[in-house]
Design a protein around this motif. Structure first.
Motif, mmCIF file in Angstrom:
data_model
loop_
_atom_site.group_PDB
_atom_site.id
_atom_site.type_symbol
_atom_site.label_atom_id
_atom_site.label_comp_id
_atom_site.label_asym_id
_atom_site.label_seq_id
_atom_site.Cartn_x
_atom_site.Cartn_y
_atom_site.Cartn_z
ATOM 1 N N UNK A 92 57.802 -5.698 48.763
ATOM 2 C CA UNK A 92 57.451 -5.729 47.344
ATOM 3 C C UNK A 92 56.836 -4.389 46.960
ATOM 4 N N UNK A 93 56.407 -4.241 45.724
ATOM 5 C CA UNK A 93 55.898 -2.957 45.259
ATOM 6 C C UNK A 93 54.602 -2.553 45.950
ATOM 7 N N UNK A 94 53.911 -3.531 46.549
ATOM 8 C CA UNK A 94 52.674 -3.248 47.274
ATOM 9 C C UNK A 94 52.914 -2.993 48.758
ATOM 10 N N UNK A 95 54.197 -2.878 49.122
ATOM 11 C CA UNK A 95 54.620 -2.580 50.499
ATOM 12 C C UNK A 95 54.345 -3.718 51.471
ATOM 13 N N UNK A 96 54.206 -4.932 50.945
ATOM 14 C CA UNK A 96 54.127 -6.105 51.815
ATOM 15 C C UNK A 96 55.519 -6.709 51.985
ATOM 16 N N UNK A 97 55.689 -7.475 53.040
ATOM 17 C CA UNK A 97 57.016 -7.918 53.449
ATOM 18 C C UNK A 97 57.483 -9.132 52.650
ATOM 19 N N UNK A 249 55.599 -16.765 60.499
ATOM 20 C CA UNK A 249 54.593 -15.822 60.985
ATOM 21 C C UNK A 249 54.255 -14.754 59.956
ATOM 22 N N UNK A 250 55.185 -14.470 59.062
ATOM 23 C CA UNK A 250 55.011 -13.395 58.086
ATOM 24 C C UNK A 250 55.103 -13.961 56.679
ATOM 25 N N UNK A 254 51.514 -9.403 54.425
ATOM 26 C CA UNK A 254 51.616 -8.593 55.644
ATOM 27 C C UNK A 254 52.488 -7.375 55.376
ATOM 28 N N UNK A 255 52.059 -6.203 55.854
ATOM 29 C CA UNK A 255 52.895 -5.012 55.717
ATOM 30 C C UNK A 255 53.510 -4.637 57.074
ATOM 31 N N UNK A 284 44.516 3.209 59.362
ATOM 32 C CA UNK A 284 44.644 2.191 60.406
ATOM 33 C C UNK A 284 44.742 0.806 59.772
ATOM 34 N N UNK A 285 45.733 0.002 60.140
ATOM 35 C CA UNK A 285 45.834 -1.343 59.562
ATOM 36 C C UNK A 285 44.642 -2.201 59.950
ATOM 37 N N UNK A 286 44.271 -3.113 59.072
ATOM 38 C CA UNK A 286 43.092 -3.955 59.320
ATOM 39 C C UNK A 286 43.372 -5.044 60.345
ATOM 40 N N UNK A 287 44.649 -5.405 60.506
ATOM 41 C CA UNK A 287 45.023 -6.417 61.494
ATOM 42 C C UNK A 287 46.325 -6.009 62.153
#
Length: 364
Positions: A92-97, A249-250, A254-255, A284-287
């Motif tokens: 999406x536009x926020x770079x999440x899957x 799972x996703x 999630x990015x 760095x990703x938070x998770x």
């Protein structure tokens, strides 16, 4: 697929699967075999035989029109390779899957996209929304193209022997020795596509008309080196390979960096969410995505919170039994805790029932 009650659909192979003793279950609104013998027997059979799977939970979209290739490249994070299966991420536009899909380049004006049924409706509507400025026509061809997968050490041998017989009178016979990973071949008969995937390096498959798929499934079910497999063993193989499933799972929070899917990102072209994802690549990703193991019997729930010294630091998103007492799965954990847990691995716990069970992070 065949319609039944309660908004459920049956695979076109349903009657054949029942005849072979399948224990049926539901996945994404489709009635599919859970197992024929036992899930672990089927999963372990890939080491010595070929295991054949009904992939009726995969939906095919056909993108047609003069902008098809241009749109397919914009839609996903990878540049579409000609004559190859391209695994790509729709963001999406926020770079999440939004979804992880497989794209087959047929020609510049015809692109095939394979989507898991669990996420189909949302993904389909999203693709239509993003295609509004492109000269393309997007349709589902789910009732025109059906799919079988062949996994295991003997998958190439079993499928090649069958294709030799199937095409015995044809001028040209497919040669699987010439198929590199992610390669596929178009046919102009009842079998439409023959492919070789990179998953586990031992996966081949075919797509074709309902008549062709029924014929192949019926005849290969009698082959001694070909075992019928169900959803449960397919799930075990997925967990062994530490593969995430969209809709399980996703989700759209999630990015790709959190899901350890950097290999599916190519910044050399424009795609949805590119600039946002580029900015995320600098931090760095938070998770982070992890594979896990723990000891437990009769686990029913698929999702468990992860505890570190009493605090919730992540979640196991899906699990399955590797043995009667050992579970394997995947999930996400706080990045800082992940770094600490490699030296304090005995400090991670999940809550199963009323018990807090030690959780082991496994190598990816």
């Amino acid at each position: 697929m065949l319609k039944e009650g309660n908004n459920m659909t049956k695979s076109i192979l349903y009657d054949i699967e029942i005849m072979h003793g399948a224990k049926m279950g539901e996945k994404s609104g489709v009635t599919l075999p859970r197992f024929f013998s036992a899930e672990n027997i089927e999963a372990d059979a890939v080491k010595v035989k070929c295991v054949m799977y009904d992939l009726s939970d995969k939906v095919k979209l056909l993108i047609k029109g003069k902008d098809s290739l241009k749109f397919a490249n914009y839609l996903g994070t990878k540049v579409i390779e000609k004559n190859k299966i391209t695994k790509t991420i729709i963001l999406n536009d926020e770079a999440n899957i939004i979804d992880i899909v497989k794209v087959y380049y047929l020609d510049d004006n015809n692109i095939l996209v394979v989507i898991g049924l669990a996420s189909f409706e949302g993904t389909y509507n999203y693709i239509l929304e993003k295609a509004i400025d492109y000269d393309v026509n997007i349709t589902s061809i789910q009732d025109e193209l059906y799919q079988l997968a062949f996994m295991g050490i003997k998958s190439k041998e079993v499928l090649q022997n069958y294709l030799n017989e199937y095409y015995k009178d044809a001028h040209y016979k497919p040669n699987l020795d010439e198929f590199t990973p992610s390669a596929f071949e178009l046919r102009d008969d009842e079998i439409k596509i023959i492919y070789h995937e990179n998953r586990l390096a031992l996966t081949y498959g075919i797509m074709g008309t309902s008549e062709a798929i029924k014929k192949v499934y019926t005849e290969l079910s009698m082959e001694p080196n070909c075992l019928l497999g169900g959803m449960d063993s397919y799930n075990i193989l997925r967990k062994r390979a530490r593969r995430l499933e969209q809709g399980v799972d996703i989700d759209s929070t999630i990015n790709p960096y959190e899901a350890s899917l950097e290999a599916l990102v190519d910044f050399s072209h424009d795609f949805i969410g590119r600039e946002k994802l580029l900015s995320l690549s600098m931090i760095c990703p938070s998770k982070k995505f992890i594979g896990v193991e723990f000891e437990a019997k009769n686990v029913i729930n698929n999702s468990f919170e992860i505890y570190y010294y009493g605090s919730i630091v992540g979640r196991v998103t899906s699990v399955c039994h590797e043995t009667s007492t050992t579970c394997i799965g995947v999930g996400f954990i706080d990045t800082q805790v992940l770094e600490k847990s490699y030296s304090h691995n005995d400090s991670l716990r999940i809550k199963v029932g009323n018990d807090y069970i030690a959780l082991k992070i496994v190598e990816m």
